[in-house]
Design a protein around this motif. Sequence first.
Motif, PDB file in Angstrom:
ATOM      1  N   LEU A 147       0.856  -1.186   0.000  1.00 44.29           N
ATOM      2  CA  LEU A 147       0.000   0.000   0.000  1.00 44.29           C
ATOM      3  C   LEU A 147       0.887   1.230   0.000  1.00 44.29           C
ATOM      4  N   ARG A 148       0.683   2.095  -0.971  1.00 48.42           N
ATOM      5  CA  ARG A 148       1.443   3.342  -1.076  1.00 48.42           C
ATOM      6  C   ARG A 148       0.489   4.495  -0.822  1.00 48.42           C
ATOM      7  N   ILE A 149       0.755   5.268   0.238  1.00 47.03           N
ATOM      8  CA  ILE A 149      -0.096   6.397   0.604  1.00 47.03           C
ATOM      9  C   ILE A 149       0.640   7.690   0.281  1.00 47.03           C
ATOM     10  N   ILE A 150       0.005   8.546  -0.504  1.00 51.55           N
ATOM     11  CA  ILE A 150       0.616   9.798  -0.954  1.00 51.55           C
ATOM     12  C   ILE A 150      -0.165  10.972  -0.373  1.00 51.55           C
ATOM     13  N   ASP A 151       0.549  11.901   0.274  1.00 48.18           N
ATOM     14  CA  ASP A 151      -0.071  13.138   0.749  1.00 48.18           C
ATOM     15  C   ASP A 151      -0.164  14.126  -0.401  1.00 48.18           C
ATOM     16  N   THR A 152      -1.352  14.672  -0.623  1.00 46.30           N
ATOM     17  CA  THR A 152      -1.551  15.632  -1.709  1.00 46.30           C
ATOM     18  C   THR A 152      -2.300  16.848  -1.183  1.00 46.30           C
ATOM     19  N   VAL A 153      -2.222  17.944  -1.947  1.00 46.48           N
ATOM     20  CA  VAL A 153      -2.897  19.184  -1.559  1.00 46.48           C
ATOM     21  C   VAL A 153      -3.494  19.841  -2.801  1.00 46.48           C
ATOM     22  N   LEU A 154      -4.755  20.294  -2.681  1.00 52.26           N
ATOM     23  CA  LEU A 154      -5.418  21.111  -3.700  1.00 52.26           C
ATOM     24  C   LEU A 154      -5.332  20.524  -5.111  1.00 52.26           C
ATOM     25  N   THR A 155      -4.706  21.240  -6.051  1.00 54.72           N
ATOM     26  CA  THR A 155      -4.645  20.775  -7.435  1.00 54.72           C
ATOM     27  C   THR A 155      -3.927  19.436  -7.535  1.00 54.72           C
ATOM     28  N   GLY A 156      -2.953  19.214  -6.634  1.00 52.32           N
ATOM     29  CA  GLY A 156      -2.235  17.943  -6.650  1.00 52.32           C
ATOM     30  C   GLY A 156      -3.157  16.763  -6.401  1.00 52.32           C
TER      31      GLY A 156
END
Length: 303
Positions: free
Chosen positions: A127-136
């Motif tokens: 499992l790969r968890i990616i933190d993203t914000v807004l447009t990302g």
Amino acid sequence: MYRPKSTLEQWRILQAVIDCGGYAQAASALNKSQSSLNHAVSKLQAMLDVQLLEVVGRKAVLTDAGEVLLRRSRDLTQTVASLEQLAVNINQDWEPEITLAVDLAFPRDILYKALVPFLPNSRASRLRIIDTVLTGTSDAIVDKTADLVISLNVPKGFLGEPLTNIAFVLVCSPKHELASTPHAISPDTLSQHLQLVIADTSPTPEETQGWLKSENRWTLSQFDSAIDLLLQNIGFCWLPVHKVEDLLTTKRLQRLTIEGSEFKQSSSFLVVTQPESKGPGVRLLEKLILQQRQIDLPCYENL
């Protein structure tokens, strides 16, 4: 029966030339010779009888026709990739890796409650968890770089299941000049002070969300970094209530009120980027996350 003149490989090469910024960079990324890439694109243009690229200075740029065809070619290659992934999912019991993109503002305790039961049933799937914000976060949906995305916005063409509402409040240190203001603060007054903002994770951010009127801004990658600075009496920041609730209760931070704005609220959604080809692991994780949703859904049984 129609026989295509072009190949998927030719379109992938054209995409690489544009995405990498030139033939030399694309050759390195694809582990091919630059001459082979030049030949592939030249042959593609000759077969289609359409000029796709033109050289400006030392850089190859798209023509107007090239922009249209490149955009359509991405749909084509993405469809083939999805088709091949579907075949893999059909041919195996479980996905070897699942990617989950999560907007930084989403309460992690809700997510973790879903991950606890997922672990013993994940069949060792990574499992790969990616933190993203807004447009990302939106990019992760549109570009389908993640299997599941928890987002505060559902892009056009996609569907999302509501999870919870997230309230944002404007805060600063009790020692900050703004904290002593006895009345609601005007936007003009606020714009004269340092604002802490969380960086958009997209390489091409769209600053269409949030209050960004202050020209004096420090950009950070995490809410925790912003909180640390606020505690040092540096700046003001919009933050999710769940991140600062304890600090507000203990009066280590102070909530501010802007004229015409008590707080901001956003809804979060779970989006499956490729619902037609999701494997058993994605289906399980989707189910477990939805079981943790904290929002009242309308009932249509009697309609």
